[in-house]
Design a protein around this motif. Structure first.
Motif, PDB file in Angstrom:
ATOM      1  N   HIS A   1       0.835  -1.206   0.000  1.00 35.08           N
ATOM      2  CA  HIS A   1       0.000   0.000   0.000  1.00 35.08           C
ATOM      3  C   HIS A   1       0.873   1.260   0.000  1.00 35.08           C
ATOM      4  O   HIS A   1       0.610   2.204  -0.757  1.00 35.08           O
ATOM      5  CB  HIS A   1      -0.930  -0.005   1.225  1.00 35.08           C
ATOM      6  N   ALA A   2       1.900   1.276   0.837  1.00 31.40           N
ATOM      7  CA  ALA A   2       2.794   2.440   0.885  1.00 31.40           C
ATOM      8  C   ALA A   2       3.485   2.645  -0.453  1.00 31.40           C
ATOM      9  O   ALA A   2       3.589   3.785  -0.937  1.00 31.40           O
ATOM     10  CB  ALA A   2       3.821   2.264   2.001  1.00 31.40           C
ATOM     11  N   ARG A   3       3.958   1.568  -1.057  1.00 32.04           N
ATOM     12  CA  ARG A   3       4.619   1.688  -2.361  1.00 32.04           C
ATOM     13  C   ARG A   3       3.642   2.215  -3.416  1.00 32.04           C
ATOM     14  O   ARG A   3       4.001   3.049  -4.249  1.00 32.04           O
ATOM     15  CB  ARG A   3       5.238   0.358  -2.768  1.00 32.04           C
ATOM     16  N   ASP A   4       2.382   1.745  -3.377  1.00 31.87           N
ATOM     17  CA  ASP A   4       1.367   2.233  -4.315  1.00 31.87           C
ATOM     18  C   ASP A   4       1.095   3.722  -4.099  1.00 31.87           C
ATOM     19  O   ASP A   4       0.971   4.487  -5.058  1.00 31.87           O
ATOM     20  CB  ASP A   4       0.057   1.458  -4.159  1.00 31.87           C
ATOM     21  N   GLN A   5       1.006   4.142  -2.835  1.00 31.31           N
ATOM     22  CA  GLN A   5       0.754   5.545  -2.523  1.00 31.31           C
ATOM     23  C   GLN A   5       1.914   6.431  -2.976  1.00 31.31           C
ATOM     24  O   GLN A   5       1.698   7.532  -3.469  1.00 31.31           O
ATOM     25  CB  GLN A   5       0.510   5.723  -1.014  1.00 31.31           C
ATOM     26  N   MET A   6       3.134   5.947  -2.819  1.00 36.21           N
ATOM     27  CA  MET A   6       4.293   6.699  -3.290  1.00 36.21           C
ATOM     28  C   MET A   6       4.235   6.866  -4.803  1.00 36.21           C
ATOM     29  O   MET A   6       4.452   7.964  -5.324  1.00 36.21           O
ATOM     30  CB  MET A   6       5.591   5.991  -2.874  1.00 36.21           C
TER      31      MET A   6
ATOM     32  N   ARG B   1       1.715   9.371  -6.016  1.00 35.87           N
ATOM     33  CA  ARG B   1       2.078  10.752  -5.714  1.00 35.87           C
ATOM     34  C   ARG B   1       3.418  11.157  -6.343  1.00 35.87           C
ATOM     35  O   ARG B   1       3.929  12.232  -6.078  1.00 35.87           O
ATOM     36  CB  ARG B   1       2.124  10.943  -4.197  1.00 35.87           C
ATOM     37  N   ASP B   2       3.987  10.279  -7.168  1.00 36.53           N
ATOM     38  CA  ASP B   2       5.286  10.536  -7.799  1.00 36.53           C
ATOM     39  C   ASP B   2       6.370  10.826  -6.774  1.00 36.53           C
ATOM     40  O   ASP B   2       7.212  11.722  -6.963  1.00 36.53           O
ATOM     41  CB  ASP B   2       5.205  11.682  -8.819  1.00 36.53           C
ATOM     42  N   LEU B   3       6.350  10.083  -5.669  1.00 36.66           N
ATOM     43  CA  LEU B   3       7.370  10.198  -4.640  1.00 36.66           C
ATOM     44  C   LEU B   3       8.252   8.957  -4.673  1.00 36.66           C
ATOM     45  O   LEU B   3       7.834   7.901  -5.144  1.00 36.66           O
ATOM     46  CB  LEU B   3       6.722  10.344  -3.259  1.00 36.66           C
ATOM     47  N   ILE B   4       9.474   9.100  -4.187  1.00 37.64           N
ATOM     48  CA  ILE B   4      10.418   7.987  -4.168  1.00 37.64           C
ATOM     49  C   ILE B   4      10.843   7.717  -2.723  1.00 37.64           C
ATOM     50  O   ILE B   4      10.531   8.493  -1.810  1.00 37.64           O
ATOM     51  CB  ILE B   4      11.643   8.285  -5.061  1.00 37.64           C
ATOM     52  N   MET B   5      11.559   6.635  -2.523  1.00 36.55           N
ATOM     53  CA  MET B   5      11.999   6.290  -1.174  1.00 36.55           C
ATOM     54  C   MET B   5      12.871   7.397  -0.581  1.00 36.55           C
ATOM     55  O   MET B   5      12.861   7.619   0.625  1.00 36.55           O
ATOM     56  CB  MET B   5      12.753   4.949  -1.184  1.00 36.55           C
ATOM     57  N   GLY B   6      13.574   8.123  -1.406  1.00 36.07           N
ATOM     58  CA  GLY B   6      14.358   9.255  -0.922  1.00 36.07           C
ATOM     59  C   GLY B   6      13.487  10.305  -0.240  1.00 36.07           C
ATOM     60  O   GLY B   6      13.905  10.931   0.736  1.00 36.07           O
ATOM     61  N   ASP B   7      12.269  10.488  -0.738  1.00 32.87           N
ATOM     62  CA  ASP B   7      11.339  11.423  -0.103  1.00 32.87           C
ATOM     63  C   ASP B   7      10.928  10.918   1.272  1.00 32.87           C
ATOM     64  O   ASP B   7      10.861  11.684   2.232  1.00 32.87           O
ATOM     65  CB  ASP B   7      10.093  11.625  -0.966  1.00 32.87           C
ATOM     66  N   VAL B   8      10.650   9.631   1.363  1.00 33.52           N
ATOM     67  CA  VAL B   8      10.284   9.030   2.655  1.00 33.52           C
ATOM     68  C   VAL B   8      11.440   9.184   3.642  1.00 33.52           C
ATOM     69  O   VAL B   8      11.248   9.596   4.787  1.00 33.52           O
ATOM     70  CB  VAL B   8       9.890   7.552   2.483  1.00 33.52           C
TER      71      VAL B   8
ATOM     72  N   LYS C   1       8.697   0.146   9.822  1.00 34.63           N
ATOM     73  CA  LYS C   1       7.845  -0.347   8.743  1.00 34.63           C
ATOM     74  C   LYS C   1       7.001   0.807   8.255  1.00 34.63           C
ATOM     75  O   LYS C   1       6.246   1.418   9.018  1.00 34.63           O
ATOM     76  CB  LYS C   1       6.952  -1.487   9.217  1.00 34.63           C
ATOM     77  N   LEU C   2       7.130   1.110   6.974  1.00 29.50           N
ATOM     78  CA  LEU C   2       6.366   2.167   6.339  1.00 29.50           C
ATOM     79  C   LEU C   2       4.987   1.627   5.993  1.00 29.50           C
ATOM     80  O   LEU C   2       4.863   0.687   5.207  1.00 29.50           O
ATOM     81  CB  LEU C   2       7.102   2.643   5.080  1.00 29.50           C
ATOM     82  N   ILE C   3       3.950   2.209   6.594  1.00 28.61           N
ATOM     83  CA  ILE C   3       2.578   1.743   6.396  1.00 28.61           C
ATOM     84  C   ILE C   3       1.914   2.460   5.231  1.00 28.61           C
ATOM     85  O   ILE C   3       1.293   1.846   4.378  1.00 28.61           O
ATOM     86  CB  ILE C   3       1.730   1.952   7.675  1.00 28.61           C
ATOM     87  N   THR C   4       2.043   3.780   5.196  1.00 23.26           N
ATOM     88  CA  THR C   4       1.460   4.551   4.102  1.00 23.26           C
ATOM     89  C   THR C   4       2.143   5.903   3.979  1.00 23.26           C
ATOM     90  O   THR C   4       2.877   6.330   4.865  1.00 23.26           O
ATOM     91  CB  THR C   4      -0.073   4.719   4.260  1.00 23.26           C
ATOM     92  N   VAL C   5       1.872   6.558   2.856  1.00 22.35           N
ATOM     93  CA  VAL C   5       2.416   7.876   2.533  1.00 22.35           C
ATOM     94  C   VAL C   5       1.256   8.714   2.017  1.00 22.35           C
ATOM     95  O   VAL C   5       0.456   8.231   1.210  1.00 22.35           O
ATOM     96  CB  VAL C   5       3.504   7.775   1.443  1.00 22.35           C
TER      97      VAL C   5
END
Length: 111
Positions: A35-40, A43-50, A102-106
């Motif tokens: 889900h978090a990966r889908d939300q990223m 939103r055109d965000l990458i792991m660097g943003d997280v 653990k990243l749940i959502t963005v």
């Protein structure tokens, strides 16, 4: 230096410091939900943003219970270099003793 061994739940200022310290640790294990990966992606965000949010963001709300009794969810937020001047909030479960998050959502804060 925050006390990462302090029992949870942490107050927002303590959570901010502890999450920042953990995020800066090269041994941090960061896992994410689909889900978090889908939300990223949406939103055109990458792991660097997280990681930017985790390293520079602020936790403004109280911790939320998670499915595991010993760890809690925290909601750090910050603008990031790729967020187009919008504030990004992430939901993470933090286990400081195991150097694990653990990243749940963005999400966008303004939505």
């Amino acid at each position: 230096m925050p006390n990462i061994n302090k029992p949870q739940p942490w107050a927002p200022p303590d959570a901010t410091e502890i999450i920042r310290e953990l995020a800066a640790n090269t041994k941090l294990k960061l896992t994410s939900t689909e889900h978090a990966r889908d939300q990223m992606s949406e939103r055109d965000l990458i792991m660097g943003d997280v990681l930017y949010v985790l390293k520079h963001g602020f936790v403004l709300e109280e911790a939320q219970a998670s499915t595991q009794a010993s760890v809690f969810k925290y909601l750090p937020q910050s603008r990031t270099p790729n967020s187009g001047n919008r504030t990004v909030r992430v939901v993470v479960v933090v286990d400081a003793a195991r150097l694990w998050m653990k990243l749940i959502t963005v999400m966008w804060v303004d939505e």
